[in-house]
Design an enzyme around this catalytic site. Structure first.
Site, PDB file in Angstrom:
ATOM      1  N   GLU A   8       9.667   1.484  -4.021  1.00 32.24           N
ATOM      2  CA  GLU A   8       8.381   0.763  -4.022  1.00 32.24           C
ATOM      3  C   GLU A   8       8.089   0.118  -2.668  1.00 32.24           C
ATOM      4  O   GLU A   8       6.956   0.118  -2.187  1.00 32.24           O
ATOM      5  CB  GLU A   8       8.404  -0.322  -5.113  1.00 32.24           C
ATOM      6  CG  GLU A   8       7.109  -1.066  -5.252  1.00 32.24           C
ATOM      7  CD  GLU A   8       5.988  -0.178  -5.795  1.00 32.24           C
ATOM      8  OE1 GLU A   8       6.004   0.166  -6.978  1.00 32.24           O
ATOM      9  OE2 GLU A   8       5.097   0.180  -5.004  1.00 32.24           O
TER      10      GLU A   8
ATOM     11  N   VAL B  65       6.254   1.905   0.703  1.00 30.88           N
ATOM     12  CA  VAL B  65       4.826   2.160   0.907  1.00 30.88           C
ATOM     13  C   VAL B  65       4.041   0.874   0.676  1.00 30.88           C
ATOM     14  O   VAL B  65       4.023   0.332  -0.423  1.00 30.88           O
ATOM     15  CB  VAL B  65       4.310   3.271  -0.035  1.00 30.88           C
ATOM     16  CG1 VAL B  65       2.832   3.533   0.219  1.00 30.88           C
ATOM     17  CG2 VAL B  65       5.119   4.546   0.153  1.00 30.88           C
TER      18      VAL B  65
ATOM     19  N   ILE C 100       2.522  -4.246  -2.098  1.00 30.93           N
ATOM     20  CA  ILE C 100       1.529  -3.677  -3.029  1.00 30.93           C
ATOM     21  C   ILE C 100       2.241  -2.698  -3.973  1.00 30.93           C
ATOM     22  O   ILE C 100       2.885  -1.756  -3.505  1.00 30.93           O
ATOM     23  CB  ILE C 100       0.412  -2.926  -2.264  1.00 30.93           C
ATOM     24  CG1 ILE C 100      -0.279  -3.860  -1.262  1.00 30.93           C
ATOM     25  CG2 ILE C 100      -0.595  -2.342  -3.231  1.00 30.93           C
ATOM     26  CD1 ILE C 100      -1.325  -3.171  -0.390  1.00 30.93           C
TER      27      ILE C 100
ATOM     28  N   ASP D 102       4.074   5.923  11.235  1.00 28.62           N
ATOM     29  CA  ASP D 102       4.542   5.067  10.137  1.00 28.62           C
ATOM     30  C   ASP D 102       3.583   5.158   8.946  1.00 28.62           C
ATOM     31  O   ASP D 102       4.006   5.311   7.793  1.00 28.62           O
ATOM     32  CB  ASP D 102       4.633   3.628  10.667  1.00 28.62           C
ATOM     33  CG  ASP D 102       4.785   2.609   9.577  1.00 28.62           C
ATOM     34  OD1 ASP D 102       5.920   2.384   9.148  1.00 28.62           O
ATOM     35  OD2 ASP D 102       3.768   2.028   9.140  1.00 28.62           O
TER      36      ASP D 102
ATOM     37  N   LYS E 272       3.983   6.980   4.868  1.00 28.48           N
ATOM     38  CA  LYS E 272       3.633   6.394   3.564  1.00 28.48           C
ATOM     39  C   LYS E 272       2.668   7.314   2.812  1.00 28.48           C
ATOM     40  O   LYS E 272       2.822   7.556   1.612  1.00 28.48           O
ATOM     41  CB  LYS E 272       2.992   5.021   3.775  1.00 28.48           C
ATOM     42  CG  LYS E 272       3.927   4.047   4.499  1.00 28.48           C
ATOM     43  CD  LYS E 272       3.192   2.790   4.919  1.00 28.48           C
ATOM     44  CE  LYS E 272       4.048   1.973   5.870  1.00 28.48           C
ATOM     45  NZ  LYS E 272       3.347   0.856   6.490  1.00 28.48           N
TER      46      LYS E 272
END
Ligand SMILES: NC(=O)c1ccc[n+]([C@@H]2O[C@H](COP(=O)([O-])OP(=O)(O)OC[C@H]3O[C@@H](n4cnc5c(N)ncnc54)[C@H](OP(=O)(O)O)[C@@H]3O)[C@@H](O)[C@H]2O)c1
Length: 428
Positions: A131, A134, A138, A203, A207
């Protein structure tokens, strides 16, 4: 099953130290919610003596994260070292092989090796959870794998790199050029050791490709993603976009159709009235569209000690609760390999051309666009004092491949002094 879940933490930097603080501070809440107490058995980092602002005296120390990963007395190995391979990957592989669940925040490793690590975890019947990898705090992985699992996902969009968003919003607020704001972000410690990971879009693309895999049931495909950083965005682009009712964001967009998967991470124009345009500073936003749910917007801190550690502990709690979901929402060996394509839809485009200030030059540009079947929506020439005439063109919706053809023709005429800046205008 024991009433304690035992963990080993490799990496005691921003996220690792943040995780230990949450476990120490919220231990009763964590036990009440998961039905198990969370016990840190051992930790690992490079320097044993470094002060990390947390009390580590109750935990055993391992110099080598691979030894930590293999320990008989841990159930979960938490990888918070970072880096796409090296110690992080070796320790993750060792943990899986030794039957340990793995929780990681390492998007770089998963973007490159997610498929093989997921297959290995699933065949060893252990969890591999990410989790925190990414958009930091959130809960987007959980949203996609669980809450939206009944939807055919049609599009994912998002601003997923806080540093780029900080640079673009600061340029807009201050009117200062990219180079100065880049330096400011550097002084504030916002940039990765290799700044290209941030400003080159790498980066953020790491994600995006993880989200695509869950959303469309496709193999993680970083190589297929189209990347463009924010380094060529000038203050003139930001001003021109603003005057036309747009803001510029480094936007990830992923869609799929029968021809293939499109994953792009590029600076785009978004309508000033859209939720994406309201995003200032280091905040992240992910927009997910599904056939049943419609559009949902997730917004929050995409990085930082607390938000990222919040996501890591959520994964540990799920493991403590006995939840076991395939790494990418369906068995990893059933993820489809699909071709990568440039884009699945037509868009309008913003073009900034630095043209030679000579008679007939604009006609050459118009002809190149017309030859590719592209019609112009708006055109304007900026005031200039040099021999270079800056011209801004907004096209009607067209395919990126056709635009590339037109740009190649413009470049072949030597009308442009340098390569044009091309920004997609995204509908939100
Ligand atoms: N920071 C964020 O906001 C954020 C957000 C989302 C995801 N992430 C991800 O979370 C992970 C960790 O990020 P971070 O910001 O916490 O990194 P960090 O502050 O640089 O910490 C890295 C830690 O790993 C340790 N380490 C490095 N090489 C090691 C090795 N060979 N063996 C054992 N330990 C080793 C370092 O030890 P020393 O302390 O002794 O040098 C340090 O404690 C990365 O994958 C990153 O992409 C971070």
């Amino acid at each position: 099953m024991s009433d304690t879940i035992k963990i080993g933490i490799a990496g005691l930097g921003t996220v690792g130290a943040g995780l230990i603080k949450i476990i120490q501070k919220n231990s009763k809440i964590l036990a009440a919610r998961s039905g198990k107490s969370i016990e840190i058995i051992a930790v690992s980092a490079l320097s044993k003596s470094k002060d990390r602002g947390v009390d580590l005296s109750a935990y055993e120390w391992e110099n080598d994260p691979i030894n930590l990963a293999k320990r008989d007395d841990i159930d979960v190995f938490v990888e918070l070292i970072g880096g796409e391979d090296g110690s992080a990957k070796q320790a993750t592989e060792a943990a899986i092989k030794h039957g340990k669940h793995v929780v990681t925040a390492n998007k770089a490793m998963l973007a490159m090796y997610g498929q093989e690590l997921a297959i290995s975890a699933e065949s060893n019947n252990v969890n591999l959870r990410f989790e925190a990898a990414v958009a930091g705090g959130i809960p987007v992985i959980k949203a996609l794998t669980e809450s939206l699992a009944g939807n055919n996902i049609t599009r994912i969009m998002g601003v997923m790199n806080g540093t780029c968003n900080y640079i673009l919003t600061r340029m807009e607020d201050t009117g200062l050029p990219y180079e100065e704001i880049f330096e400011e972000a550097n002084q504030l410690g916002f940039l990765e050791a290799d700044p290209n990971l941030d400003v080159g879009g790498i980066d953020a693309a790491h994600k995006l490709v993880l989200l695509s895999s869950i959303a469309y049931g496709t193999q993680v495909d970083f190589e297929g993603a189209v990347l463009e950083g924010i380094g060529r965005i000038s203050i003139e682009d930001i001003r021109a976009a603003s005057e036309m009712g747009y803001r510029i964001k480094l936007l990830g967009v992923s869609t799929i159709n029968k021809l293939g998967l499109s994953q792009t991470m590029r600076p785009c124009l978004v309508p000033a009235s859209s939720p994406l345009a309201q995003l200032d500073g280091g905040t992240n936003m992910i927009i997910i569209e599904g056939d049943a749910v419609g559009q949902i917007v997730l917004r929050g801190a995409g990085a930082g000690e607390g938000p990222t550690a919040s996501a890591v502990i959520a994964d540990i709690l799920d493991i403590a609760r006995g939840i076991n979901i395939p790494v990418f929402g369906q068995p990893a060996n059933s993820l489809k390999k699909v071709p990568s394509i440039n884009t699945t839809v037509e868009n309008s485009f913003y073009l900034r051309l630095n043209l030679k200030d000579e008679a007939g030059i604009l006609a050459k540009v118009s002809a190149a666009l017309a030859n590719a079947g592209i019609s112009i929506d708006r055109i304007r020439q900026e005031v200039h004092e040099t021999d270079a005439a800056p011209v801004i063109i907004v096209t009607h919706p067209t395919e990126r491949d056709l635009l590339n053809k037109a740009i190649a023709e413009i470049e072949a005429t030597s009308a442009a002094i340098d390569p044009p800046v091309v920004l997609r205008i995204e509908t939100v």
